[in-house]
Scaffold this motif. Sequence first.
Motif, PDB file in Angstrom:
ATOM      1  N   THR A 189      37.730 -18.662 -20.314  1.00 24.53           N
ATOM      2  CA  THR A 189      37.506 -18.012 -19.021  1.00 24.53           C
ATOM      3  C   THR A 189      38.636 -18.311 -18.035  1.00 24.53           C
ATOM      4  N   LEU A 190      39.352 -19.397 -18.282  1.00 24.72           N
ATOM      5  CA  LEU A 190      40.384 -19.843 -17.339  1.00 24.72           C
ATOM      6  C   LEU A 190      41.687 -19.085 -17.509  1.00 24.72           C
ATOM      7  N   LEU A 191      42.015 -18.702 -18.762  1.00 30.90           N
ATOM      8  CA  LEU A 191      43.316 -18.103 -19.049  1.00 30.90           C
ATOM      9  C   LEU A 191      43.162 -16.765 -19.751  1.00 30.90           C
ATOM     10  N   PRO A 192      44.105 -15.859 -19.562  1.00 27.85           N
ATOM     11  CA  PRO A 192      44.101 -14.615 -20.337  1.00 27.85           C
ATOM     12  C   PRO A 192      44.428 -14.899 -21.801  1.00 27.85           C
ATOM     13  N   ALA A 193      44.055 -13.974 -22.666  1.00 29.52           N
ATOM     14  CA  ALA A 193      44.186 -14.185 -24.107  1.00 29.52           C
ATOM     15  C   ALA A 193      45.618 -14.504 -24.528  1.00 29.52           C
ATOM     16  N   GLU A 194      46.607 -13.871 -23.868  1.00 30.69           N
ATOM     17  CA  GLU A 194      47.999 -14.075 -24.287  1.00 30.69           C
ATOM     18  C   GLU A 194      48.526 -15.473 -23.975  1.00 30.69           C
ATOM     19  N   HIS A 195      47.791 -16.256 -23.190  1.00 32.78           N
ATOM     20  CA  HIS A 195      48.226 -17.609 -22.855  1.00 32.78           C
ATOM     21  C   HIS A 195      47.472 -18.690 -23.630  1.00 32.78           C
ATOM     22  N   LEU A 196      46.508 -18.302 -24.451  1.00 32.18           N
ATOM     23  CA  LEU A 196      45.686 -19.298 -25.139  1.00 32.18           C
ATOM     24  C   LEU A 196      46.496 -20.129 -26.127  1.00 32.18           C
ATOM     25  N   LEU A 197      47.428 -19.507 -26.844  1.00 29.61           N
ATOM     26  CA  LEU A 197      48.220 -20.257 -27.819  1.00 29.61           C
ATOM     27  C   LEU A 197      49.101 -21.289 -27.126  1.00 29.61           C
ATOM     28  N   VAL A 198      49.699 -20.917 -25.994  1.00 24.41           N
ATOM     29  CA  VAL A 198      50.517 -21.876 -25.245  1.00 24.41           C
ATOM     30  C   VAL A 198      49.662 -23.067 -24.823  1.00 24.41           C
ATOM     31  N   ALA A 199      48.462 -22.791 -24.311  1.00 26.68           N
ATOM     32  CA  ALA A 199      47.568 -23.860 -23.862  1.00 26.68           C
ATOM     33  C   ALA A 199      47.154 -24.759 -25.029  1.00 26.68           C
ATOM     34  N   ASN A 200      46.756 -24.147 -26.154  1.00 17.94           N
ATOM     35  CA  ASN A 200      46.341 -24.948 -27.302  1.00 17.94           C
ATOM     36  C   ASN A 200      47.490 -25.765 -27.877  1.00 17.94           C
ATOM     37  N   GLU A 233      47.637 -29.781 -28.298  1.00 18.59           N
ATOM     38  CA  GLU A 233      47.985 -30.373 -29.585  1.00 18.59           C
ATOM     39  C   GLU A 233      49.158 -31.346 -29.448  1.00 18.59           C
ATOM     40  N   SER A 234      50.186 -30.966 -28.698  1.00 15.26           N
ATOM     41  CA  SER A 234      51.334 -31.857 -28.524  1.00 15.26           C
ATOM     42  C   SER A 234      50.927 -33.118 -27.777  1.00 15.26           C
ATOM     43  N   THR A 235      50.019 -32.983 -26.820  1.00 12.41           N
ATOM     44  CA  THR A 235      49.520 -34.150 -26.098  1.00 12.41           C
ATOM     45  C   THR A 235      48.744 -35.067 -27.026  1.00 12.41           C
ATOM     46  N   ALA A 236      47.930 -34.472 -27.897  1.00 11.94           N
ATOM     47  CA  ALA A 236      47.150 -35.278 -28.841  1.00 11.94           C
ATOM     48  C   ALA A 236      48.065 -36.126 -29.728  1.00 11.94           C
ATOM     49  N   TRP A 237      49.140 -35.516 -30.230  1.00 11.15           N
ATOM     50  CA  TRP A 237      50.027 -36.275 -31.123  1.00 11.15           C
ATOM     51  C   TRP A 237      50.877 -37.274 -30.350  1.00 11.15           C
ATOM     52  N   THR A 238      51.232 -36.948 -29.110  1.00  9.21           N
ATOM     53  CA  THR A 238      51.985 -37.905 -28.291  1.00  9.21           C
ATOM     54  C   THR A 238      51.157 -39.161 -28.038  1.00  9.21           C
ATOM     55  N   LEU A 290      54.016 -33.484 -32.789  1.00 12.05           N
ATOM     56  CA  LEU A 290      54.588 -33.041 -31.519  1.00 12.05           C
ATOM     57  C   LEU A 290      55.564 -31.893 -31.740  1.00 12.05           C
ATOM     58  N   PHE A 291      56.450 -32.047 -32.728  1.00 15.61           N
ATOM     59  CA  PHE A 291      57.414 -30.984 -33.009  1.00 15.61           C
ATOM     60  C   PHE A 291      56.725 -29.736 -33.567  1.00 15.61           C
ATOM     61  N   GLY A 292      55.745 -29.950 -34.452  1.00 16.32           N
ATOM     62  CA  GLY A 292      55.042 -28.811 -35.020  1.00 16.32           C
ATOM     63  C   GLY A 292      54.317 -27.985 -33.972  1.00 16.32           C
ATOM     64  N   SER A 293      53.650 -28.661 -33.040  1.00 17.70           N
ATOM     65  CA  SER A 293      52.912 -27.939 -32.004  1.00 17.70           C
ATOM     66  C   SER A 293      53.852 -27.167 -31.080  1.00 17.70           C
ATOM     67  N   ARG A 294      55.057 -27.695 -30.862  1.00 19.55           N
ATOM     68  CA  ARG A 294      56.023 -26.995 -30.003  1.00 19.55           C
ATOM     69  C   ARG A 294      56.618 -25.778 -30.697  1.00 19.55           C
ATOM     70  N   LEU A 295      56.574 -25.786 -32.028  1.00 16.30           N
ATOM     71  CA  LEU A 295      57.095 -24.642 -32.777  1.00 16.30           C
ATOM     72  C   LEU A 295      56.054 -23.555 -33.004  1.00 16.30           C
ATOM     73  N   ALA A 296      54.785 -23.858 -32.762  1.00 11.15           N
ATOM     74  CA  ALA A 296      53.709 -22.925 -33.100  1.00 11.15           C
ATOM     75  C   ALA A 296      53.896 -21.567 -32.425  1.00 11.15           C
ATOM     76  N   ARG A 297      54.129 -21.569 -31.122  1.00 14.88           N
ATOM     77  CA  ARG A 297      54.256 -20.293 -30.407  1.00 14.88           C
ATOM     78  C   ARG A 297      55.490 -19.505 -30.840  1.00 14.88           C
ATOM     79  N   PRO A 298      56.692 -20.112 -30.924  1.00 12.77           N
ATOM     80  CA  PRO A 298      57.841 -19.331 -31.402  1.00 12.77           C
ATOM     81  C   PRO A 298      57.632 -18.757 -32.802  1.00 12.77           C
ATOM     82  N   LEU A 299      56.979 -19.525 -33.683  1.00 13.88           N
ATOM     83  CA  LEU A 299      56.739 -19.028 -35.034  1.00 13.88           C
ATOM     84  C   LEU A 299      55.788 -17.835 -35.029  1.00 13.88           C
TER      85      LEU A 299
END
Length: 414
Positions: free
Chosen positions: A130-141, A145-150, A270-279
């Motif tokens: 409800t907080l974000l539009p659909a196109e921003h959900l992957l960036v948020a997730n 994820e990167s925070t979890a691994w950090t 951390l690196f994997g989560s940062r690559l998720a959106r570009p991939l």
Amino acid sequence: MRSGHRLGRQFGWLWGAYGTSALGTWLAFGAFPLIAIQVLHAGPAEVAALSSVGALVGAAVAVPLGPWVEFRRKRPVLIGMDLVRFAALLTIPAAFALGVLSFVQLLLVSVVVAAADISFRAASGAYLKTLLPAEHLLVANARFESTAWTTTVIGPPLGGAAIGLLGPVATVVADAFSYLLSALGIRATGGHEPRPVRRQAARMRAGDLLDGWRYILADATLRPLFFNTAVFNGLVMATDALLAVLMLGQLGFEAWQYGLAFAAPAIGGLFGSRLARPLVTRFGQHRVLVVAGTLRAIWLVGLTLVGPGTGGLLLVMGVELGLIFCCGVFNPVCGTYRLERTAPDRVARTLSAWSVTTKASTALLTAVWGVLGGLLGPRTAIGLAGVLLLATPLLLPRRAAAPLAEPDSEPSRA
């Protein structure tokens, strides 16, 4: 402002709250078993029950909370679950100070925390949608994820140092207050959240408890992903204790080496989560989901080759690095895919059912692999889990899903 990168003040507070509680969790990693062993002089069976039975009962307690969360404002639920965890964890240092701490209390607190964890995750996914539009959900997730691994990288070493200086109860205090800070952060998000409304104001029936599972199993793309996640997570987590026995017992590694073998490779997440959106932008969501989900299944079997010394330590770190990197790509894509495939009026129940099943399967498989480790030896049992993991890509969605047709309202019940 670049779309997809600046997600607003409300998300910033939510992200900060998540990072705070995640760091607290990892600071207290292993604190309950250490308290049971060092303070209460518990045996192996009691320590095993603390992790497996606590999670299993907590998952059962959380079952009726999914429908309850669905039809309430999510932000107050998030704050409430944080405060429940804060209060429950704080009873441990209080009882310790008074000299009345018991194993039963540890077990009860683990049940309460596990149930609150599931309810929090269900509410947070619904709130994020409800907080974000659909196109921003992957960036948020991906940021979650990167925070979890950090926090996985920095939390256990700091927690280990705190345990060495102050004892395991001190890290439980830190974990408790991280939930209080998280609650304050979520409260600071502000904004107006409309109250979800049922189409019929009927009392909840026993059958309503299964709505989340019904929704998942009726969806041709969520269903295989659901089973894939439950089996994969359960098998990977089931081998953790066996690898500890193998490395710390048979192979003679020091405790700091064992900790390093898992903390350092978390940088891969951390690196994997940062690559998720570009991939996903380049190759598409479904292809990344399938490829990352397949690649994450091939690593665990390599742990059967671990030997003593520096070579063995480097092998474990390499296997864990590959596994965690693939999970770092897969997890945010999977989380986004799941939110996109779930109707807004079903998110909390679906995520609750998903978390309950994952926690329960992990607890059960951990118990089963504990028995197999005793019968076959830890190396053979780890190898068996690794071979079974090779089959999990068969449970991934075979084709991209059609766009979800969102319902106008909650379907009525006869």
